[in-house]
Design a protein around this motif. Structure first.
Motif, PDB file in Angstrom:
ATOM      1  N   ASP B 181      34.939 -26.979  95.522  1.00 22.49           N
ATOM      2  CA  ASP B 181      35.781 -27.052  94.323  1.00 22.49           C
ATOM      3  C   ASP B 181      35.335 -28.261  93.517  1.00 22.49           C
ATOM      4  N   ARG B 182      34.948 -28.042  92.256  1.00 22.34           N
ATOM      5  CA  ARG B 182      34.354 -29.122  91.474  1.00 22.34           C
ATOM      6  C   ARG B 182      35.332 -30.271  91.190  1.00 22.34           C
ATOM      7  N   ASP B 186      34.738 -34.164  92.297  1.00 23.38           N
ATOM      8  CA  ASP B 186      34.833 -35.338  91.419  1.00 23.38           C
ATOM      9  C   ASP B 186      35.867 -36.341  91.949  1.00 23.38           C
ATOM     10  N   GLU B 213      24.774 -24.982  94.993  1.00 22.24           N
ATOM     11  CA  GLU B 213      25.811 -25.461  94.075  1.00 22.24           C
ATOM     12  C   GLU B 213      26.122 -26.945  94.340  1.00 22.24           C
ATOM     13  N   TRP B 217      25.622 -30.278  91.891  1.00 24.35           N
ATOM     14  CA  TRP B 217      26.692 -31.223  91.573  1.00 24.35           C
ATOM     15  C   TRP B 217      26.300 -32.644  91.972  1.00 24.35           C
TER      16      TRP B 217
END
Ligand SMILES: [Zn+2]
Ligand SMILES: [Zn+2]
Ligand SMILES: [Zn+2]
Ligand SMILES: [Zn+2]
Lengths: 227, 227
Positions: B181-182, B186, B213, B217
Motif C-alpha cells: 500500500d503506497r 510513505d 512495484e 517505490w
C-alpha cells in the motif's frame, strides 16, 4: 464530529486481579452492578470479560450467559459486547459464547506481541470466529493492535466474512505492540476513512497509563471512547 | 536521494522450491554462482537462506558457513546477510549461525500472521537474537512486517539492544500481514525518519508479484532495493 461520542465501558479486563486492586469487580454480581453504574453515567456499550472462581480469565459460556442476562435486566438498551480475546482461552473455546448472540463481540484479526508472549490469532481461527459471529448475528469489534489489522478487516470484508461497515478499535500502549503515538493514531483514522468511508465508526483504547490520553485523542477526533 | 541505491539480492527465499521453478538455486554451489552473477551486476548485499538435502529451509550453521565462505571468495567486498527467519527453524536454532559473525543478519522484532499461520517471534527470543548479534558484531536488518515493528526497533535501540542506527526493511505483500500500500509505504518512511533521523537508511521488499512495484517505490523515494 457532530454525533455524540459512544462510551464503551470495559468493566473488568482480563489482567487485573483483586490482589492488584480490591475494587476490581470480579464476580458476575459485582460486574453487573458496576456496569449498571456506568450505564447510568452514560456508557452505551459494555465490553465484557468473565473470571472463574479463582479470579482467572475464562471463556466459560455459562458465565458469559449470566453476565449478559444481568446486564440486559439492569441496563435495558445497553449494547453487550463479549470478549473473544486470547487471554481467556485458547482455540475455538474463545468463541464458545457466540451462540448466546450478544450484540457485539471483540475480534482480533491478526497476531502481535504482548509484553511477555505472542498474542496468537492464526488465520483459520480468525476466520472461524468471524463465521460464528455472522451465523449468530453478532457485530464484531475489530481489535487493531497494529496497522495491518485494519487492512485485514478490509480483506475480510471484501471476502464477505464481515457484514456491514467494520467497527475498528485502535488498541495502543501495549508493551511490544503499538505504543500510544499520536501520529500513528491520526494515520489509523485516515486509514479507516480511506478503506471504509468518511463516516466509518472507530474507537480507541489506551492500555494502563495511556487510557486518559487515548480518550482525549478520541474525543477530539470524533471517535468513540473506551473507559 | 543523492546516494546511489544499495541493491540487496535475495538469492533463494525460504519458500520457492525446484518443483515451483527449476531455475531456483538451491545447492550451496548454485547459490554462490547466482550471487556472483548478481554481484557482477551491481548487487552489494546478499540476503541468504540455506536448504537441506531435500531442498527444505534449514538454519544449519554448517551450510551457512559454506555459503558465507563461497560468497566471500567469489564476491570480495559483498555484504553477507544471513537469515534468522522463522521459516528455517524454531527457537534459538534460528540464531545458531550468528557465531559465524556475518556482516549482517535479518531480525524480526514482532509477530504477525502469514498466509496460513502465525509468524511467531516471542519477545524473549527476539531479545536473545539481538544479544547474539551484538556479541558477534553482526548488524541486524530489522524486518518490518507491520508498523509497530519499526517502533519496536526504537524501543530496543533505547534499551541498548541494537547498536547504531537501525536498518529497517519494509516487507509488504505477504497475505494476512501488510499489503503493498503506497500510503503505508510513505508513512513507514516518515516513521523511520522521525524515530531514527532524516538520514536513517531503509530498504523495501515486495513479496511475489509485488516485488517490481516495491522496487519502483523504493528507488523513487531514495531507499535501498531488494531484488
Ligand atoms: Zn443494577
Ligand atoms: Zn477486552
Ligand atoms: Zn563465482
Ligand atoms: Zn529472507
Amino acid at each position: 464530529m457532530s454525533n455524540p461520542a459512544i462510551i464503551c465501558v470495559a468493566i473488568t479486563g482480563s489482567v487485573p486481579t483483586k490482589a492488584d486492586n480490591p475494587a476490581v469487580p470480579v464476580t458476575i454480581e459485582e460486574q453487573v452492578e458496576s456496569t449498571h453504574a456506568a450505564f447510568e453515567a452514560g456508557a452505551a456499550i459494555a465490553h465484557c470479560h468473565v473470571r472463574d472462581d479463582e479470579g482467572k480469565p475464562t471463556s466459560d459460556p455459562e458465565r458469559f450467559a449470566r453476565l449478559k442476562e444481568g446486564i440486559e435486566t439492569h441496563c435495558p438498551g445497553m449494547i453487550v459486547q463479549l470478549s473473544t480475546g486470547g487471554r481467556s482461552g485458547a482455540g475455538r473455546a474463545r468463541g464458545g459464547m457466540l451462540p448466546l448472540a450478544p450484540d457485539m463481540a471483540s475480534l482480533s484479526v491478526g497476531s502481535n506481541n504482548f509484553p511477555t508472549r505472542v498474542y496468537d490469532n492464526p488465520p483459520d481461527l480468525v476466520e472461524w470466529l468471524a463465521a460464528e459471529m455472522q451465523a449468530h448475528g453478532v457485530k464484531p469489534e475489530i481489535e487493531a493492535f497494529d496497522l495491518s489489522h485494519i487492512f485485514q478487516a478490509k480483506l475480510m470484508k471484501d471476502r464477505g466474512e464481515l457484514d456491514g461497515t467494520p467497527y475498528v478499535q485502535f488498541v495502543m500502549g501495549v508493551k511490544n505492540a503499538m505504543p500510544a503515538d499520536r501520529r500513528v493514531f491520526d494515520f489509523y483514522i485516515e486509514t479507516v476513512k480511506r478503506l471504509f468511508g468518511e463516516d466509518a465508526p472507530w474507537c480507541a483504547a489506551g492500555i494502563g497509563r495511556h487510557q486518559a490520553e487515548l480518550n482525549d485523542w478520541a474525543a477530539q477526533a470524533g471517535g468513540h471512547l473506551r473507559t
